[in-house]
Scaffold this motif. Structure first.
Motif, PDB file in Angstrom:
ATOM      1  N   GLY A  12     -20.344  -3.455 -38.650  1.00 13.89           N
ATOM      2  CA  GLY A  12     -20.793  -3.109 -39.997  1.00 13.89           C
ATOM      3  C   GLY A  12     -19.828  -3.580 -41.063  1.00 13.89           C
ATOM      4  O   GLY A  12     -20.238  -4.050 -42.132  1.00 13.89           O
ATOM      5  N   ILE A  13     -18.522  -3.470 -40.787  1.00 14.57           N
ATOM      6  CA  ILE A  13     -17.514  -3.943 -41.740  1.00 14.57           C
ATOM      7  C   ILE A  13     -17.619  -5.454 -41.923  1.00 14.57           C
ATOM      8  O   ILE A  13     -17.514  -5.976 -43.034  1.00 14.57           O
ATOM      9  N   GLY A  14     -17.848  -6.168 -40.815  1.00 13.69           N
ATOM     10  CA  GLY A  14     -18.021  -7.616 -40.891  1.00 13.69           C
ATOM     11  C   GLY A  14     -19.213  -7.995 -41.758  1.00 13.69           C
ATOM     12  O   GLY A  14     -19.151  -8.938 -42.558  1.00 13.69           O
ATOM     13  N   ILE A  15     -20.305  -7.263 -41.604  1.00 11.39           N
ATOM     14  CA  ILE A  15     -21.487  -7.495 -42.448  1.00 11.39           C
ATOM     15  C   ILE A  15     -21.128  -7.325 -43.918  1.00 11.39           C
ATOM     16  O   ILE A  15     -21.516  -8.134 -44.778  1.00 11.39           O
ATOM     17  N   ALA A  16     -20.377  -6.266 -44.236  1.00  8.03           N
ATOM     18  CA  ALA A  16     -19.999  -6.002 -45.624  1.00  8.03           C
ATOM     19  C   ALA A  16     -19.159  -7.147 -46.200  1.00  8.03           C
ATOM     20  O   ALA A  16     -19.364  -7.568 -47.346  1.00  8.03           O
ATOM     21  N   PHE A  17     -18.218  -7.664 -45.413  1.00 10.82           N
ATOM     22  CA  PHE A  17     -17.414  -8.805 -45.871  1.00 10.82           C
ATOM     23  C   PHE A  17     -18.308 -10.012 -46.176  1.00 10.82           C
ATOM     24  O   PHE A  17     -18.138 -10.679 -47.209  1.00 10.82           O
ATOM     25  N   LEU A  18     -19.242 -10.293 -45.269  1.00 15.39           N
ATOM     26  CA  LEU A  18     -20.112 -11.455 -45.458  1.00 15.39           C
ATOM     27  C   LEU A  18     -20.976 -11.298 -46.711  1.00 15.39           C
ATOM     28  O   LEU A  18     -21.141 -12.250 -47.489  1.00 15.39           O
ATOM     29  N   VAL A  19     -21.535 -10.123 -46.914  1.00 15.72           N
ATOM     30  CA  VAL A  19     -22.384  -9.896 -48.080  1.00 15.72           C
ATOM     31  C   VAL A  19     -21.569  -9.977 -49.364  1.00 15.72           C
ATOM     32  O   VAL A  19     -22.002 -10.570 -50.360  1.00 15.72           O
ATOM     33  N   ARG A  20     -20.366  -9.403 -49.357  1.00 18.88           N
ATOM     34  CA  ARG A  20     -19.509  -9.423 -50.547  1.00 18.88           C
ATOM     35  C   ARG A  20     -19.047 -10.836 -50.903  1.00 18.88           C
ATOM     36  O   ARG A  20     -18.669 -11.106 -52.041  1.00 18.88           O
ATOM     37  N   SER A  21     -19.063 -11.748 -49.928  1.00 20.67           N
ATOM     38  CA  SER A  21     -18.650 -13.123 -50.220  1.00 20.67           C
ATOM     39  C   SER A  21     -19.640 -13.818 -51.150  1.00 20.67           C
ATOM     40  O   SER A  21     -19.287 -14.776 -51.847  1.00 20.67           O
ATOM     41  N   ALA A  22     -20.889 -13.360 -51.140  1.00 13.57           N
ATOM     42  CA  ALA A  22     -21.952 -13.936 -51.985  1.00 13.57           C
ATOM     43  C   ALA A  22     -22.202 -15.410 -51.691  1.00 13.57           C
ATOM     44  O   ALA A  22     -22.768 -16.132 -52.520  1.00 13.57           O
ATOM     45  N   LEU A  23     -21.798 -15.865 -50.505  1.00  9.66           N
ATOM     46  CA  LEU A  23     -22.057 -17.248 -50.109  1.00  9.66           C
ATOM     47  C   LEU A  23     -23.321 -17.373 -49.267  1.00  9.66           C
ATOM     48  O   LEU A  23     -23.728 -18.472 -48.906  1.00  9.66           O
TER      49      LEU A  23
END
Length: 214
Positions: free
Chosen positions: A24-35
């Protein structure tokens, strides 16, 4: 007397819980990257634009719907499947509380790289614990077995479908979505080798055959 198998149970449980949380934390990082999010997360993003629910809650609901799709293909969930379905969403919401949005390109790239590695390592942890696949992975493998199609083809069809639906609903598709699709497989394979818990092998006295105990 505690067997080798019994000694591995605590490690497997810890791996499962840590892996699901980090996923779940990994998902949050990916989404926050906005890439560009991972395919299933593009779908979640799109849905959240139309309902008054958090990303994590929608993730959990989608997981439940995917599990219902296991019924016609006769997949059986394990303990890890249930834990994954219930906890990945809340852990993603925790991540969103502490991970800032990437504003500059270098921040976005850094957030994406961290997210990809964390998610791949988390996959190795929870799958390596041998408590069953997550809802989406189980759907993929179940369709592979029932349809007799190559697993890469089944995965590609599933992910293209959810990306298109998510994009149509307003989810973010970008270079990160493509990079995720290309890189996540090799990274997960590496971390599976690192974190897979060796299972006890027993020889059946009457036949001399070897069985693997989970």
């Amino acid at each position: 007397m505690i067997t080798a198998r019994g000694r591995r149970i605590p490690r497997r449980i810890i791996q499962l819980l840590v892996g699901v949380f980090l996923y779940g934390i990994g998902i949050a990082f990916l989404v926050r990257s906005a890439l560009g999010a991972a395919p299933w997360d593009v779908l979640t993003q799109g849905i959240t634009r139309h309902v008054p629910l958090s990303f994590g809650v929608v993730t959990t609901i989608v997981s439940g719907i995917v599990l219902l799709l296991w019924i016609p293909i006769r997949q059986r969930p394990g303990a890890g499947t249930v834990v994954n379905a219930l906890l990945v969403g809340p852990s993603a919401d925790v991540g969103f509380l502490v991970i800032p949005m990437g504003e500059q390109l270098w921040q976005q790239v850094l957030l994406f790289a961290i997210g990809l590695i964390v998610l791949a390592a988390a996959t190795g942890l929870y799958i390596g614990a041998h408590f069953g696949p997550g809802p989406r992975d189980g759907l993929m493998t179940g369709l592979h077995m029932r349809l007799g199609r190559p697993i890469w083809l089944v995965r590609t069809c599933l992910e293209v479908t959810v990306v298109l639906i998510g994009w149509a609903l307003g989810g973010i598709v970008g270079i990160g979505t493509v990079l995720f699709a290309v890189l996540v497989g090799p990274l997960c394979q590496f971390f599976l080798r690192v974190f897979a818990v060796p299972l006890e092998r027993r020889t059946t006295p009457s036949t001399g055959t070897v069985s693997v105990q989970g």
